[in-house]
Design an enzyme around this catalytic site. Structure first.
Site, mmCIF file in Angstrom:
data_model
loop_
_atom_site.group_PDB
_atom_site.id
_atom_site.type_symbol
_atom_site.label_atom_id
_atom_site.label_comp_id
_atom_site.label_asym_id
_atom_site.label_seq_id
_atom_site.Cartn_x
_atom_site.Cartn_y
_atom_site.Cartn_z
ATOM 1 C CB SER A 1 44.926 63.585 89.067
ATOM 2 O OG SER A 1 44.922 62.363 89.459
ATOM 3 C CG ASP B 1 51.308 63.411 84.897
ATOM 4 O OD1 ASP B 1 52.279 64.084 84.235
ATOM 5 O OD2 ASP B 1 50.265 62.861 84.524
ATOM 6 C CG HIS C 1 46.405 60.944 86.252
ATOM 7 N ND1 HIS C 1 46.588 61.492 87.402
ATOM 8 C CD2 HIS C 1 46.995 61.483 85.446
ATOM 9 C CE1 HIS C 1 47.963 62.179 87.174
ATOM 10 N NE2 HIS C 1 48.156 62.011 85.727
#
Length: 715
Positions: free
Chosen positions: A33, A152, A60
Site C-alpha cells: 500500500s 489489510d 490499494h
C-alpha cells in the site's frame, strides 16, 4: 464489497476434474500500500532472471483511475509484467498486477476478477486474494506483506499459514510505512522478516525444496505414515538423503516436543505432523529429518515454533457463512425458546483459537435472546491449549478488515474502533458473555450441562480413535438432546447411536439417548499418572471406602490426624480426627458443603488456598487465628492437592496444625516487651499489643477478601 471471502466455493466438480495438472511452484501474493512502490522496486530488482515463482501484486488503488503500476514496474525486472484483464493461467517467471476497482482471486491456478461493489468500509483486497490463494494453492501459497498503512493482509496471512503456506514480511525498519508489516507480525503467523531485496533469495530457495516441488507427494507421506505400524522400526541411519521422513525421525521430533516444550502430539495424525515438519524444514532449507532434529537441538526456539505451527490456532468470524445460517435458523431458536429466566444458555467452543468463533456464536445467541425477548443469561465457555491464542481472544482486538466477514449492523452493535481506527474492539456486553480457559481437549475434564458444543476443524488433525473418544466426551458434556457442530470435513463416525444428523452438509447433530457414562473415558491421553495408594484395587472397592483409604494413606505420610478431604465442589468426602474446632454444624437439613461449615477467621483464606491448590495442582500453606467458645487459636493450615489415579479425580486434603509455629503476629514472651533498634527492651502496653495484633489480622483478612473476590469473578 463482497462480504464473504471464501472464493471458488461454487466451482463445479466438472471444472475441477477437467483442470489440467500443472507444475508445482510457489505463487507469491505480494500485498503493498502506501510506500509500497519503493519496496516493490527493490524486490523486483533483486529477482533472478528466470525465477521458479510467479508474483501476483495486490495494491490499494483508486477505483476510478487507471493504474500505471504495470508499466512502471516493468522497468525493474526481466520478468513479464501484465495487468490482469481476463482469467490467465498463472505461470512461473511472470508478474501479475491487480487492476483498479476489482477484487482478485484464484481458482485452479487461474486468476479471476470480481467487481468491487458498494461503499468501501475498509481495504480488503489483500486479505481477499490471500485467502483465495491459500485455499487454491495450499503449501505452494506464499504471502508477502510490504510497506503500507492499516491492517489489510493480517487475516489473509493467517489463512495461508493454516493451509501450510509460507509468510514473509518486510522488515519494519526498511518500510516507509510500517502499519501493514506490523499488523501481520502481530498476527503471530509470520515465518520470516526480511528487507525487500532479501526476499527473492528466500523465495528461490523455498521454490527448490521438496515441500514445494512435490517430489514426495502428500499421498506418499500418508501411506508412509499409515504403514508405519506395520513395518519394522527404522533408525535415523536408515533414512535416505532425498528427504525421506523415517518413523524414528518422526518419533524423535515428537519426543523433543514432549520433553522440551511440554507439548504432546502423539494423538495427531502422522500425515499432519509430517506436512508441518516438512514446512519448517523448507523454511530453514533442511532436506532430511535427521538434520532437522539436530537443528532443533541446537536451536530450542525452533521447537516452540514447530509446536505453534502444529496447534494451528487460526479461525475467522462467521467462517462458512451458510453453516452459521443453518445453525441460526435450525438450532439457536430452539435452544433459547426452552430457557427460563433462571436457566442460562450454556455453550462450549472447544479449540477456540483466537476467539472469532466464540464471539460469533455469542453474537448469534444474544441476537436470538433479544428477538424472543428472553431474560436468560448466556455462558459461552471457550477453551484452547494455545496460551498465545487465548491471550488474543481475551483481548478481543481484531483488524478492521473483519468487515469482510461481519455485517455492518453487527459491527455497530458489538464492536468499537480503537487505536486510531486500526482495530475493532469487542464491546463489554459481548465480552462478558464468554469465559476463555486453557484446556487440553484430549486430557482435561470437559464442561458439562451444555446446550451446544462447537468443535470445528480440530478433530481432522487427530487420529481416528481419538476422534471417536472426543465424540463420546461431547455427548457426555451435553444436556439430553443437546446440539453438536463439527467442521465441514468431520463427522460423528461410528457414534450414530449417540447423535442424529440435522445437517449432513454442515455437520450439525443432536444428541440422542441418556448420558452414556459407560462410554466415557476421561483418561483418554496415554501416559502415567501418580497414584495415591497403589496397593488398593479401585475396581474391587466401593467409592466411599476407596476415598477413605486414599485420605488415610496420605495422612499417615503427613502424620496429621486432624484433616478433611474435599472434592472440587467443596463436598466433604472424608474426615480424620476431631475437627470440631474448625467447623460448625448449623441446625436444619444437614449438608456436606465444607465452606458453609467453616468457622470465622478461616473461611476467606481457606477458599483462596483451595482454589489455588486446584488451579496450580500444588500444595498451599497459610496461618490464621480461629475463634471458638474456648478462645482464639493460632492454626497453621495445609491444603494438599492429591489425585486418585484410577478415576483421575482431584481432591484437596485440608490438614490443621493447632498452636504450630507460625508467622502470625504475636507478642513477646512477657506480652509487654519489645526491643528497639539498639537492642534495648521497651515496655508495651496491653492496648498497643492488642492494636498491633488487630491491625495485622485486619490487613490479612482484607488481602484474603480481595483474593476471594478475584476467585469469585473467575468462577
Amino acid at each position: 464489497m463482497i462480504s464473504n471471502l471464501s472464493i471458488g466455493a461454487n466451482l463445479n466438480d466438472h471444472e475441477r476434474q477437467s483442470a489440467t495438472p500443472r507444475q508445482r511452484f510457489p505463487i507469491v501474493g505480494i500485498g503493498a500500500s502506501a510506500g509500497g512502490f519503493e519496496a516493490l522496486r527493490r524486490l523486483l530488482e533483486a529477482m533472478p532472471k528466470e525465477p521458479s515463482v510467479a508474483l501476483v501484486i495486490i495494491q490499494h488503488l483508486a477505483r476510478e483511475k487507471p493504474s500505471l503500476a504495470p508499466d512502471l514496474l516493468a522497468h525493474y525486472t526481466d520478468m513479464e509484467v501484465r495487468q490482469v484483464i481476463d482469467e490467465p493461467t498463472v505461470l512461473p517467471g511472470h508478474v501479475y498486477v491487480i487492476p483498479p476497482g476489482k477484487l482478485l482471486s484464484i481458482v485452479d491456478g487461474h486468476l479471476r476478477l470480481t467487481q468491487m461493489e458498494g461503499p468501501r468500509r475498509a481495504p480488503i483486497v489483500i486479505d481477499h486474494f490471500f485467502r483465495a490463494l491459500a485455499k487454491d494453492q495450499r503449501e505452494c501459497a506464499v504471502g508477502v506483506i510490504l510497506s503500507g498503512t492499516g491492517s489489510d493482509g493480517a487475516l489473509g496471512v493467517k489463512a495461508i499459514k493454516e493451509a501450510g503456506g509460507l509468510v514473509l514480511v518486510q522488515d519494519m525498519d526498511t518500510a516507509e510505512h510500517s502499519g501493514m508489516p506490523q499488523q501481520a507480525i502481530l498476527s503471530g503467523v509470520v515465518d520470516q522478516v526480511l528487507a525487500p531485496e532479501d526476499i527473492p533469495e528466500a523465495l528461490s530457495r523455498i521454490a527448490q525444496h521438496d515441500y514445494i516441488r512435490g517430489d514426495r507427494s502428500d499421498d506418499k507421506l500418508e501411506s508412509e505414515a499409515g504403514a508405519s505400524s506395520e513395518r519394522p522400526s527404522l533408525t535415523e541411519d536408515d533414512e535416505s538423503e532425498e528427504g525421506n521422513v523415517s518413523e524414528a525421525g518422526l518419533s524423535a521430533v515428537i519426543k523433543l516436543l514432549r520433553s522440551k516444550v511440554s507439548r504432546d502430539f502423539r494423538n495427531y495424525k502422522e500425515a499432519t505432523l509430517l506436512r508441518r515438519i516438512r514446512r519448517r524444514m523448507c523454511l530453514h532449507h533442511i532436506d532430511t529429518i535427521s538434520e532437522y532434529v539436530a537443528f532443533m537441538k541446537m536451536n530450542p526456539t525452533e521447537m516452540e515454533s514447530l509446536a505453534n505451527d502444529l496447534l494451528i490456532s487460526v479461525t475467522d468470524f462467521f467462517r462458512d457463512p451458510e453453516a452459521w445460517d443453518e445453525l441460526a435458523n435450525r438450532v439457536i431458536p430452539n435452544i433459547v425458546e426452552h430457557k427460563s429466566h433462571e436457566n442460562a444458555v450454556r455453550v462450549w467452543v472447544a479449540g477456540c483459537a483466537t476467539g472469532e468463533e466464540a464471539y460469533t456464536i455469542a453474537m448469534l445467541l444474544l441476537e436470538e435472546i433479544a428477538k424472543q425477548k428472553k431474560t436468560c443469561s448466556l455462558q459461552v465457555f471457550a477453551s484452547d491449549i494455545d496460551k498465545r491464542a487465548l491471550n488474543e481472544a481475551r483481548a478481543g482486538r481484531y483488524p478492521i478488515s473483519i468487515v469482510a466477514d461481519v455485517s455492518a449492523e453487527r459491527i455497530e452493535r458489538f464492536f468499537s474502533l480503537k487505536d486510531g481506527d486500526l482495530h475493532y474492539q469487542i464491546n463489554k456486553s459481548l465480552r462478558e458473555s464468554i469465559v476463555f480457559a486453557e484446556q487440553n481437549l484430549i486430557s482435561d475434564p470437559p464442561f458439562s450441562h451444555l446446550d451446544l458444543v462447537l468443535c470445528r476443524n480440530v478433530m481432522i488433525y487427530l487420529k481416528p480413535e481419538m476422534q471417536q473418544k472426543l465424540i463420546e466426551l461431547f455427548h457426555f458434556a451435553l444436556e439430553p438432546q443437546g446440539y453438536l457442530m463439527l467442521g465441514s470435513a468431520e463427522t460423528v463416525g461410528r457414534q450414530d447411536d449417540l447423535f442424529e444428523t440435522l445437517s449432513k452438509r454442515w455437520r450439525i447433530y443432536r444428541g440422542i439417548g441418556p448420558t452414556r457414562h459407560d462410554r466415557l473415558d476421561l483418561s483418554i491421553t496415554p501416559g502415567t499418572t501418580t497414584r495415591v495408594g497403589e496397593t488398593i484395587n479401585p475396581k474391587n472397592v466401593r467409592r466411599e471406602e476407596r476415598l477413605s483409604n486414599l485420605a488415610r494413606q496420605t495422612l499417615v505420610n503427613l502424620i496429621a490426624p486432624q484433616a478433611i478431604l474435599i472434592d472440587r465442589r467443596w463436598r466433604i468426602v472424608y474426615i480424620s480426627g476431631d475437627v470440631n474446632l474448625y467447623i460448625l454444624h448449623s441446625p436444619g437439613v444437614p449438608n456436606d458443603d465444607l465452606l458453609s461449615k467453616v468457622r470465622a477467621g478461616l473461611r476467606s483464606k481457606l477458599r483462596s488456598a483451595v482454589h489455588k491448590s486446584f488451579e496450580e495442582k500444588s500444595n498451599v500453606r497459610f496461618d490464621c487465628r480461629i475463634e471458638s467458645k474456648s478462645g482464639k487459636h493460632n492454626t497453621r493450615v495445609e491444603v494438599r492437592h492429591i489425585t486418585d489415579g484410577h478415576y483421575r479425580e482431584a481432591f484437596a486434603l485440608i490438614v490443621f496444625h493447632e498452636n504450630a509455629e507460625s508467622s502470625l503476629p504475636h507478642a513477646p514472651s512477657d506480652d509487654r516487651t519489645r526491643r528497639n533498634a539498639t537492642g534495648e527492651v521497651m515496655e508495651l502496653s496491653e492496648l498497643e499489643v492488642n492494636d498491633n495484633l488487630v491491625i495485622r489480622q485486619l490487613e490479612e483478612e482484607l488481602s484474603a477478601t480481595k483474593e476471594d473476590l478475584q476467585f469469585t469473578i473467575e468462577q
